[in-house]
Design a protein around this motif. Structure first.
Motif, PDB file in Angstrom:
ATOM      1  N   SER A 141       5.925   4.946  -5.421  1.00  0.00           N
ATOM      2  CA  SER A 141       5.268   6.118  -4.853  1.00  0.00           C
ATOM      3  C   SER A 141       4.447   5.695  -3.643  1.00  0.00           C
ATOM      4  O   SER A 141       4.813   4.763  -2.927  1.00  0.00           O
ATOM      5  CB  SER A 141       4.405   6.807  -5.924  1.00  0.00           C
ATOM      6  N   SER A 142       3.338   6.358  -3.424  1.00  0.00           N
ATOM      7  CA  SER A 142       2.517   6.106  -2.230  1.00  0.00           C
ATOM      8  C   SER A 142       1.159   6.758  -2.431  1.00  0.00           C
ATOM      9  O   SER A 142       1.023   7.721  -3.205  1.00  0.00           O
ATOM     10  CB  SER A 142       3.203   6.700  -0.992  1.00  0.00           C
ATOM     11  N   LYS A 159       6.144  12.596  -3.303  1.00  0.00           N
ATOM     12  CA  LYS A 159       5.504  11.473  -3.987  1.00  0.00           C
ATOM     13  C   LYS A 159       4.568  11.957  -5.094  1.00  0.00           C
ATOM     14  O   LYS A 159       4.447  11.303  -6.144  1.00  0.00           O
ATOM     15  CB  LYS A 159       4.751  10.597  -2.975  1.00  0.00           C
ATOM     16  N   GLU A 163       5.353  11.037  -9.289  1.00  0.00           N
ATOM     17  CA  GLU A 163       4.373  10.507 -10.235  1.00  0.00           C
ATOM     18  C   GLU A 163       4.305  11.374 -11.496  1.00  0.00           C
ATOM     19  O   GLU A 163       4.175  10.863 -12.605  1.00  0.00           O
ATOM     20  CB  GLU A 163       3.003  10.376  -9.561  1.00  0.00           C
ATOM     21  N   GLU A 184       2.224   2.158  -6.272  1.00  0.00           N
ATOM     22  CA  GLU A 184       1.975   2.680  -4.928  1.00  0.00           C
ATOM     23  C   GLU A 184       1.707   1.513  -3.989  1.00  0.00           C
ATOM     24  O   GLU A 184       0.594   1.002  -3.934  1.00  0.00           O
ATOM     25  CB  GLU A 184       0.760   3.612  -4.922  1.00  0.00           C
ATOM     26  N   SER A 240      -2.104   1.460  -7.883  1.00  0.00           N
ATOM     27  CA  SER A 240      -2.203   1.376  -6.420  1.00  0.00           C
ATOM     28  C   SER A 240      -2.364  -0.077  -6.014  1.00  0.00           C
ATOM     29  O   SER A 240      -3.246  -0.777  -6.526  1.00  0.00           O
ATOM     30  CB  SER A 240      -3.399   2.186  -5.924  1.00  0.00           C
ATOM     31  N   SER A 246      -6.207   3.993  -0.452  1.00  0.00           N
ATOM     32  CA  SER A 246      -6.118   5.350  -0.992  1.00  0.00           C
ATOM     33  C   SER A 246      -7.407   5.810  -1.666  1.00  0.00           C
ATOM     34  O   SER A 246      -7.466   6.928  -2.187  1.00  0.00           O
ATOM     35  CB  SER A 246      -4.960   5.437  -1.992  1.00  0.00           C
TER      36      SER A 246
END
Length: 260
Positions: A141-142, A159, A163, A184, A240, A246
């Motif tokens: 993901s991101s 994205k 999730e 991520e 992450s 983020s």
């Protein structure tokens, strides 16, 4: 060589993150199936990593084609019966305003970023269940899943959706011993199809609390952890690996004056 007896499918394997993931797991003994739309690029990755052509699988996959994806699944079934690990890494990042983009562009983003991981996770999980393999699925993901970016709304939305889909798969596959998690990755210059200017890269790096771009072992190491026995009690998690990018808006402190 903790993955010496493991088989692993990686989509988008000819991209920067896909190549890094392949390198990391190959060095730790995994047998790889590399998937990408570009066969020549896959062959280059395999050659660069000196992968054994007798055991390495390469598949040119069009992720918006059901027939192509099912052919990948069937290829894996014929050769391995079932994979131990699936990494849905392939993704498309587009820059379109919502009022300007064609419906075909919207469909392609969601086809590659969301529908393909759904199809491949479902079909590879079926193989794992048949073979009674307690496998691991990782969806890439991101931070864009939680932070909307102007002119990339389809990407951000896809994205966020992947999730949620991952958590759904984690719930439904748990009783089969199959774990599903999300990674991520952080910003990496060259990770997008379009070339990034030096000014753009410099500006991005200033906004990362830990002060650097993602490196070859960062996301790959996180994926390896989540696929290992050390993470045997982790499923439905989102990790992450972005240097804090983020967390929120960040402004790097100015260097302290030394006086005169």
């Amino acid at each position: 060589m903790e993955f010496q007896d493991k088989t692993m499918v990686i989509t988008g394997a000819a991209g920067i993150f896909g190549g890094w993931i392949a390198r990391y797991f190959a060095a730790r003994g995994a047998t790889l199936c590399l998937s990408d739309i570009r066969m020549e690029a896959l062959e280059k990755v395999a050659a660069d990593l000196a992968l054994d052509p007798k055991t390495t699988l390469l598949h040119a996959t069009e992720l918006t084609s059901d027939a192509s994806m099912l052919d990948l699944v069937d290829h894996v079934r014929r050769e391995w019966k079932a994979p131990d690990i699936l990494v849905n890494n392939a993704g498309i990042y587009t820059r379109f305003g919502l009022l300007d983009m064609d419906l075909s562009d919207w469909d392609r983003v969601f086809g590659v970023n969301l529908r393909a991981p759904f199809v491949l996770s479902r079909e590879m999980a079926k193989l794992m269940i048949t073979e009674k393999k307690q496998g691991s699925i990782i969806n890439i993901s991101s931070g864009a899943a939680r932070k909307m970016n102007q002119n990339s709304v389809p990407y951000c939305t896809s994205k966020t959706a992947i999730e949620r889909l991952s958590k759904g798969f984690a719930m439904e596959l748990a009783h089969h011993g199959i774990r599903v998690n999300v990674v991520e990755p952080g910003f990496a210059p060259g990770s997008e199809v379009s070339e990034l200017s030096d000014d753009y890269v410099a500006n991005m790096l200033k906004n990362i609390p830990l002060g650097r771009a993602s490196g070859p072992d960062d996301a790959a190491g996180a994926i390896a952890y989540l696929c290992s026995d050390k993470a045997a009690f982790i499923t439905g998690a989102v990790l992450s690996v972005d240097g804090g990018n983020s967390i929120g808006n960040y402004k790097r402190p100015e260097p302290a004056s030394t006086g005169g």
